[in-house]
Design a protein around this motif. Sequence first.
Motif, PDB file in Angstrom:
ATOM      1  N   ARG A  16      40.594  11.555  53.310  1.00  0.00           N
ATOM      2  CA  ARG A  16      40.379  10.102  53.371  1.00  0.00           C
ATOM      3  C   ARG A  16      40.309   9.511  51.966  1.00  0.00           C
ATOM      4  NH1 ARG A  16      36.319  11.775  57.277  1.00  0.00           N
ATOM      5  NH2 ARG A  16      37.162  11.500  59.397  1.00  0.00           N
ATOM      6  N   ALA A  17      39.573  10.161  51.088  1.00  0.00           N
ATOM      7  CA  ALA A  17      39.434   9.657  49.717  1.00  0.00           C
ATOM      8  C   ALA A  17      40.759   9.678  48.972  1.00  0.00           C
ATOM      9  CB  ALA A  17      38.389  10.485  48.968  1.00  0.00           C
ATOM     10  N   ASP A  18      41.501  10.766  49.135  1.00  0.00           N
ATOM     11  CA  ASP A  18      42.790  10.878  48.451  1.00  0.00           C
ATOM     12  C   ASP A  18      43.823   9.915  49.037  1.00  0.00           C
ATOM     13  OD1 ASP A  18      41.866  12.726  46.695  1.00  0.00           O
ATOM     14  OD2 ASP A  18      43.339  14.280  47.171  1.00  0.00           O
ATOM     15  N   GLY A  19      43.594   9.459  50.276  1.00  0.00           N
ATOM     16  CA  GLY A  19      44.489   8.462  50.857  1.00  0.00           C
ATOM     17  C   GLY A  19      44.510   7.181  50.052  1.00  0.00           C
ATOM     18  N   VAL A  20      43.366   6.803  49.493  1.00  0.00           N
ATOM     19  CA  VAL A  20      43.283   5.611  48.644  1.00  0.00           C
ATOM     20  C   VAL A  20      44.138   5.804  47.393  1.00  0.00           C
ATOM     21  CG1 VAL A  20      41.739   4.118  47.325  1.00  0.00           C
ATOM     22  CG2 VAL A  20      40.970   5.108  49.501  1.00  0.00           C
ATOM     23  N   GLU A  21      44.019   6.983  46.781  1.00  0.00           N
ATOM     24  CA  GLU A  21      44.785   7.270  45.572  1.00  0.00           C
ATOM     25  C   GLU A  21      46.280   7.381  45.877  1.00  0.00           C
ATOM     26  OE1 GLU A  21      45.421   7.948  41.519  1.00  0.00           O
ATOM     27  OE2 GLU A  21      43.709   7.160  42.631  1.00  0.00           O
ATOM     28  N   CYS A 252      37.482   3.393  62.637  1.00  0.00           N
ATOM     29  CA  CYS A 252      37.039   2.541  61.530  1.00  0.00           C
ATOM     30  C   CYS A 252      36.388   1.275  62.061  1.00  0.00           C
ATOM     31  CB  CYS A 252      38.252   2.204  60.659  1.00  0.00           C
ATOM     32  SG  CYS A 252      37.860   1.290  59.160  1.00  0.00           S
ATOM     33  N   ASN A 253      36.995   0.689  63.079  1.00  0.00           N
ATOM     34  CA  ASN A 253      36.446  -0.517  63.681  1.00  0.00           C
ATOM     35  C   ASN A 253      35.085  -0.257  64.307  1.00  0.00           C
ATOM     36  OD1 ASN A 253      36.196  -1.995  66.564  1.00  0.00           O
ATOM     37  ND2 ASN A 253      37.073  -3.425  65.079  1.00  0.00           N
ATOM     38  N   ASN A 347      39.490  -2.705  49.701  1.00  0.00           N
ATOM     39  CA  ASN A 347      38.640  -1.525  49.523  1.00  0.00           C
ATOM     40  C   ASN A 347      38.163  -0.956  50.853  1.00  0.00           C
ATOM     41  OD1 ASN A 347      36.826  -3.481  50.273  1.00  0.00           O
ATOM     42  ND2 ASN A 347      35.409  -3.176  48.559  1.00  0.00           N
ATOM     43  N   THR A 348      38.700  -1.468  51.959  1.00  0.00           N
ATOM     44  CA  THR A 348      38.361  -0.910  53.261  1.00  0.00           C
ATOM     45  C   THR A 348      39.567  -0.159  53.826  1.00  0.00           C
ATOM     46  OG1 THR A 348      39.144  -2.792  54.595  1.00  0.00           O
ATOM     47  CG2 THR A 348      36.897  -2.913  53.692  1.00  0.00           C
ATOM     48  N   PRO A 349      39.344   0.918  54.572  1.00  0.00           N
ATOM     49  CA  PRO A 349      40.473   1.664  55.140  1.00  0.00           C
ATOM     50  C   PRO A 349      41.158   0.930  56.287  1.00  0.00           C
ATOM     51  CG  PRO A 349      38.391   2.635  55.845  1.00  0.00           C
ATOM     52  CD  PRO A 349      38.058   1.597  54.829  1.00  0.00           C
ATOM     53  N   MET A 350      40.496  -0.061  56.903  1.00  0.00           N
ATOM     54  CA  MET A 350      41.072  -0.733  58.062  1.00  0.00           C
ATOM     55  C   MET A 350      42.424  -1.367  57.743  1.00  0.00           C
ATOM     56  SD  MET A 350      41.143  -1.626  61.186  1.00  0.00           S
ATOM     57  CE  MET A 350      39.544  -1.375  61.946  1.00  0.00           C
ATOM     58  N   GLN A 351      42.498  -2.078  56.625  1.00  0.00           N
ATOM     59  CA  GLN A 351      43.759  -2.746  56.292  1.00  0.00           C
ATOM     60  C   GLN A 351      44.874  -1.740  56.039  1.00  0.00           C
ATOM     61  OE1 GLN A 351      45.054  -2.442  52.990  1.00  0.00           O
ATOM     62  NE2 GLN A 351      43.298  -1.223  52.322  1.00  0.00           N
ATOM     63  N   ARG A 352      44.535  -0.550  55.539  1.00  0.00           N
ATOM     64  CA  ARG A 352      45.572   0.466  55.298  1.00  0.00           C
ATOM     65  C   ARG A 352      46.058   1.065  56.615  1.00  0.00           C
ATOM     66  NH1 ARG A 352      42.946   3.406  52.232  1.00  0.00           N
ATOM     67  NH2 ARG A 352      42.835   5.443  53.269  1.00  0.00           N
TER      68      ARG A 352
END
Length: 392
Positions: A16-21, A252-253, A347-352
């Motif tokens: 999950r963290a690396d998904g942001v990167e 996430c929701n 900065n939230t995973p929902m939009q991704r």
Amino acid sequence: MGQVLDNISQFADEIRADGVEGDKLMRLTDGSAKRLRDAGVIRMLQPKEFGGLEAHPREFAETAMAIGAMDGATGWVSGIVGVHPWELAFFDRKAQEEVWGTDPDTWMASPYAPMGVARPVEGGYILNGRWSFSSGTDHCDWIMIGAMVGDESGKPLMPPKILHVLLPRSDYDIDQDSWNVVGLRGTGSKDLIVKDAFLPTYRTLDAGKVFDGTAWKEAGRTETLYKFPFSCIFPLGITSSLIGIAEGALACNMAAQRERVTVSGVPIKEDPYVLFAIGEAAAEIAASRAAILETVDRFWDMTEKGQEVSFELRAIGRRTQTAAAWRAVRAVDEIFARSGGGALQLNTPMQRFWRDAHAGLAHAIHVPGSIFHSSTLSQLGGEPKGIHRAMI
């Protein structure tokens, strides 16, 4: 839960963290790629004699779903790159040795779309072309791509003859600036460029024989896995990862809504309209999962018993798979619309998850028109022709 899924699930937080990167890098991080390798994700459909697991396609699908729920791009690469070992099992043994002989964790990228031309020469072909959407390609040492056979001048033959071909990393270039997109950014689905690469005959496979189920016979394969219909197993990884993305959006929701209060001061837990909408969306996502897994199980049982999976059944299976993808993404839209303005924050995973879901739905394997046409016409006793038989 399968062993591979157990292996990868322990790294869920890291993925999950690396998904942001990865979303910033426009490719999977090295860490995410290493986790997939170490867990054996890409070897699930690989022959045992080359270090593979020969897993049931259902287990492969459930693994892609679970990873997609952690991070959409990582799940997508798992589902696409993970199918290529299944097809390499049909290639000449020499080609399999070249790819896996020294490292069973060698990855192959695609795409299968015939975006280039193979011109016949002595001992093979000369290949030229440019291929788009090569998911996970930065982490792959080989490519398995589609090509049209040409005449001596390089003009495609008509009617077209399609090959699936193998090339090592030294024979093609990756256009690093070709992937700048809104969703599934972390897949790094960049363009490949091939210029005058020699392609020996043993590294080619008649795509028609893969589609019609004769490739496994010529390869001498007897395992149920390799008799399984291409038109079920190829879309399986893609749609499974997309359903996983929808499940990730739902989770996430749920996490965000537990303590959320609307601007009017009403806790979401007390808003019957939101509760109904999210409940309905959750049911649709669950239905999508159940539908494609049921098809996999049924086709597997038929294949194992030596029964033919007819064109009509395959067309219905593709209709089920395509509809599952659309149903899941429509559910994501319902979820996203009720997640509040906070879901728009980068900065939230929902939009991704929302972006990745829509990008995944754009894949050609999810275009419903000809699939719905063919499945219905077949059930009515008709005979689909031409384009209406493609990928079925």
